[in-house]
Design an enzyme around this catalytic site. Structure first.
Site, PDB file in Angstrom:
ATOM      1  N   TYR A 143     -28.713 -54.489 -21.191  1.00 29.63           N
ATOM      2  CA  TYR A 143     -28.573 -53.045 -20.997  1.00 29.63           C
ATOM      3  C   TYR A 143     -29.673 -52.256 -21.709  1.00 29.63           C
ATOM      4  O   TYR A 143     -30.009 -51.145 -21.304  1.00 29.63           O
ATOM      5  CB  TYR A 143     -27.223 -52.559 -21.535  1.00 29.63           C
ATOM      6  CG  TYR A 143     -26.088 -52.606 -20.537  1.00 29.63           C
ATOM      7  CD1 TYR A 143     -25.748 -53.797 -19.900  1.00 29.63           C
ATOM      8  CD2 TYR A 143     -25.359 -51.472 -20.235  1.00 29.63           C
ATOM      9  CE1 TYR A 143     -24.704 -53.846 -18.996  1.00 29.63           C
ATOM     10  CE2 TYR A 143     -24.308 -51.508 -19.334  1.00 29.63           C
ATOM     11  CZ  TYR A 143     -23.989 -52.690 -18.714  1.00 29.63           C
ATOM     12  OH  TYR A 143     -22.943 -52.725 -17.826  1.00 29.63           O
ATOM     13  N   LYS A 198     -24.133 -67.912 -21.244  1.00 28.83           N
ATOM     14  CA  LYS A 198     -24.713 -68.881 -20.308  1.00 28.83           C
ATOM     15  C   LYS A 198     -25.744 -69.716 -21.067  1.00 28.83           C
ATOM     16  O   LYS A 198     -26.942 -69.687 -20.783  1.00 28.83           O
ATOM     17  CB  LYS A 198     -25.343 -68.156 -19.115  1.00 28.83           C
ATOM     18  CG  LYS A 198     -24.341 -67.610 -18.129  1.00 28.83           C
ATOM     19  CD  LYS A 198     -23.751 -68.677 -17.205  1.00 28.83           C
ATOM     20  CE  LYS A 198     -24.755 -69.146 -16.170  1.00 28.83           C
ATOM     21  NZ  LYS A 198     -24.182 -70.247 -15.343  1.00 28.83           N
ATOM     22  N   ASP A 231     -19.551 -68.005 -16.249  1.00 31.08           N
ATOM     23  CA  ASP A 231     -19.086 -68.153 -14.859  1.00 31.08           C
ATOM     24  C   ASP A 231     -17.762 -68.915 -14.829  1.00 31.08           C
ATOM     25  O   ASP A 231     -16.804 -68.512 -14.172  1.00 31.08           O
ATOM     26  CB  ASP A 231     -20.153 -68.819 -13.974  1.00 31.08           C
ATOM     27  CG  ASP A 231     -20.685 -70.138 -14.513  1.00 31.08           C
ATOM     28  OD1 ASP A 231     -20.464 -70.452 -15.713  1.00 31.08           O
ATOM     29  OD2 ASP A 231     -21.320 -70.872 -13.742  1.00 31.08           O
ATOM     30  N   ASP A 255     -19.063 -56.528 -19.186  1.00 31.59           N
ATOM     31  CA  ASP A 255     -18.864 -55.524 -18.149  1.00 31.59           C
ATOM     32  C   ASP A 255     -18.124 -56.151 -16.967  1.00 31.59           C
ATOM     33  O   ASP A 255     -17.151 -55.598 -16.459  1.00 31.59           O
ATOM     34  CB  ASP A 255     -20.227 -54.964 -17.716  1.00 31.59           C
ATOM     35  CG  ASP A 255     -20.086 -53.820 -16.737  1.00 31.59           C
ATOM     36  OD1 ASP A 255     -19.192 -52.969 -16.933  1.00 31.59           O
ATOM     37  OD2 ASP A 255     -20.862 -53.792 -15.756  1.00 31.59           O
ATOM     38  N   ASP A 259     -13.786 -55.789 -15.954  1.00 27.93           N
ATOM     39  CA  ASP A 259     -13.280 -55.264 -14.679  1.00 27.93           C
ATOM     40  C   ASP A 259     -12.309 -56.259 -14.041  1.00 27.93           C
ATOM     41  O   ASP A 259     -11.279 -55.875 -13.492  1.00 27.93           O
ATOM     42  CB  ASP A 259     -14.436 -54.965 -13.704  1.00 27.93           C
ATOM     43  CG  ASP A 259     -14.845 -53.496 -13.742  1.00 27.93           C
ATOM     44  OD1 ASP A 259     -14.638 -52.847 -14.789  1.00 27.93           O
ATOM     45  OD2 ASP A 259     -15.378 -52.998 -12.726  1.00 27.93           O
TER      46      ASP A 259
HETATM   47  C1  IPM Z   1     -18.274 -49.622 -18.216  1.00 24.30           C
HETATM   48  C2  IPM Z   1     -19.083 -48.985 -17.145  1.00 24.30           C
HETATM   49  C3  IPM Z   1     -20.443 -48.607 -17.725  1.00 24.30           C
HETATM   50  C4  IPM Z   1     -21.142 -49.894 -18.094  1.00 24.30           C
HETATM   51  C5  IPM Z   1     -21.305 -47.724 -16.829  1.00 24.30           C
HETATM   52  C6  IPM Z   1     -20.585 -46.467 -16.395  1.00 24.30           C
HETATM   53  C7  IPM Z   1     -22.605 -47.380 -17.497  1.00 24.30           C
HETATM   54  O1  IPM Z   1     -19.173 -49.829 -16.054  1.00 24.30           O
HETATM   55  O2  IPM Z   1     -18.052 -48.982 -19.263  1.00 24.30           O
HETATM   56  O3  IPM Z   1     -17.821 -50.765 -18.023  1.00 24.30           O
HETATM   57  O4  IPM Z   1     -21.784 -50.539 -17.254  1.00 24.30           O
HETATM   58  O5  IPM Z   1     -21.061 -50.264 -19.266  1.00 24.30           O
HETATM   59 MG    MG Z   2     -17.966 -51.582 -16.189  1.00 22.39          MG
END
Ligand code: IPM
Ligand code: MG
Length: 373
Positions: A143, A198, A231, A255, A259
């Site tokens: 990032y 990884k 993975d 990230d 999710d």
């Molecule tokens: C998160 C989001 C952020 C990230 C974005 C909005 C920059 O997806 O907080 O998970 O990628 O970290």
């Molecule tokens: Mg995210």
């Protein structure tokens, strides 16, 4: 009467302001009924800041964020800002907050509320009772690594003539400090950490594995540490999530993993997060709290958004920044109670029905449950 806690509220874009309004109801209630006192200021971040000031985060707001006990953020982004230059996109405001406040440990709990176990895309018996914590490194890795950018690249046989570059870079110190956060948190849970990288393809992954193991062996020998390639880790997370307690991972893998973990619990609208940095003069960590969900522009302004993730993020603030564990517990129990009573925003409405409520009614119900507790 306790001391006053300073809190900067940054509602942001899309559904951010709507869900934040519900958090403010909770704060008002705690002030009126539990003797807590908050010194609240408000600011802009993301697209709303760009609209007002031409930048997704002003220096003044950044300075305020550095000065308060905690920042509470709604969400940033939206299609309206898709064509903006990369440097002023809404997300850059959030990333600057994380980076400049040095919030290196991102805590993303994924808990499956019993009332919602049937919402998961996985079978109830796989997710019921699920309670895992992802600790994501938040201020380094791909990032932020340099070099980065999009450049002309005419020197090779390259159709299109450009190259896009990002750099995965981790120092041993960056790995050790976030590893310590994960081990500390594991101590208060089930003493198990699974670290994911990884190492089979990336040198930064080899370093990650070695440094995490070093911290464990030298400082937390009582914590059980395992390693997985990311993975495989993601596959294991959807195969048998109950095998995990704390998952420790880098910025990008975290990230993705968070999710996926969110979806296991049934609704992205439920999950809070805390981003913590070094201790400030008062001994509490620098901190920003935000829901894991995004700005959901498709439903913004319609009273459909689920405020629970933002409310639970405030519960994390009560616990980690304000030392108000009892109030945090009470708030979490109030959310559980409202869900168990079948109260549902649109995202939580399943075949078994329930009482459909708006964003604002959900906030009212939670405050009412809090008052009864
Ligand atoms: C998160 C989001 C952020 C990230 C974005 C909005 C920059 O997806 O907080 O998970 O990628 O970290
Ligand atoms: Mg995210």
């Amino acid at each position: 009467m306790s001391d006053s806690y300073s809190l900067l509220i940054l509602p942001g874009d899309g559904i951010g302001p709507e869900v934040m309004t519900e958090v403010v109801k909770v704060i008002d209630w705690l002030q009126a009924n539990r003797g807590l006192s908050f010194d609240i200021s408000h600011g802009l971040v993301g697209g709303s800041s760009y609209d007002a000031h031409g930048t997704p985060l002003t220096d003044e707001t950044m300075a305020k964020a550095q000065a308060v006990d905690a920042v509470l953020l709604g969400a940033v982004g939206g299609p309206k800002y898709d064509d903006l230059d990369f440097s002023v996109k809404p997300e850059r405001g959030l990333l600057r907050l994380r980076k400049d406040m040095d919030l290196y440990a991102n805590l993303r709990p994924a808990q499956c509320f019993d009332a919602l176990a049937d919402f998961s895309s996985l079978k109830r018996d796989v997710v019921a009772g699920l309670d895992i914590l992802i600790v994501r490194e938040l201020t380094s890795g791909v990032y932020f690594g340099e070099p980065r950018g999009i450049h002309a690249d005419n020197n090779s046989d390259n159709e299109g003539g450009r190259v896009g570059i990002n750099t995965q870079r981790y120092t041993s110190g960056e790995i050790r400090r976030v590893a310590r956060s994960a081990f500390e948190l594991a101590r208060r849970r089930n003493n198990k950490v699974c670290s994911m990288e990884k190492a089979n393809v990336m040198e930064s992954g080899i370093l990650w594995r070695e440094e995490v193991q070093w911290v464990r062996d030298n400082e937390y020998p009582e914590v059980e540490l395992t390693h997985m390639y990311a993975d495989n880790g993601l596959m294991q997370l959807v195969r048998k999530p109950g095998q995990f307690d704390v998952i420790l991972t880098d910025n990008l893998f975290g990230d993705l993993l968070s999710d996926a973990a969110a979806m296991l619990t049934g609704s992205l609208g439920m999950l809070p997060s805390a981003s913590l940095g070094k201790p400030m003069a008062n001994g509490r960590p620098k901190a920003l709290y935000e829901p894991v969900h995004g700005s959901a522009p498709d439903i913004a302004g319609q009273g459909k958004a689920n405020p629970i993730a933002c409310i639970l993020s405030f519960a994390m603030a009560l616990r980690f920044s304000f030392d108000q564990g009892a109030a945090a517990d009470a708030l979490e129990r109030a959310v559980e109670k409202v869900l168990a009573d079948g109260v549902r925003t649109a995202d939580l409405m399943g075949p078994e029905g329930g009482t459909p409520v708006s964003t604002s009614e959900m906030g009212d119900r939670i405050v009412a449950a809090l008052a009864q507790a």
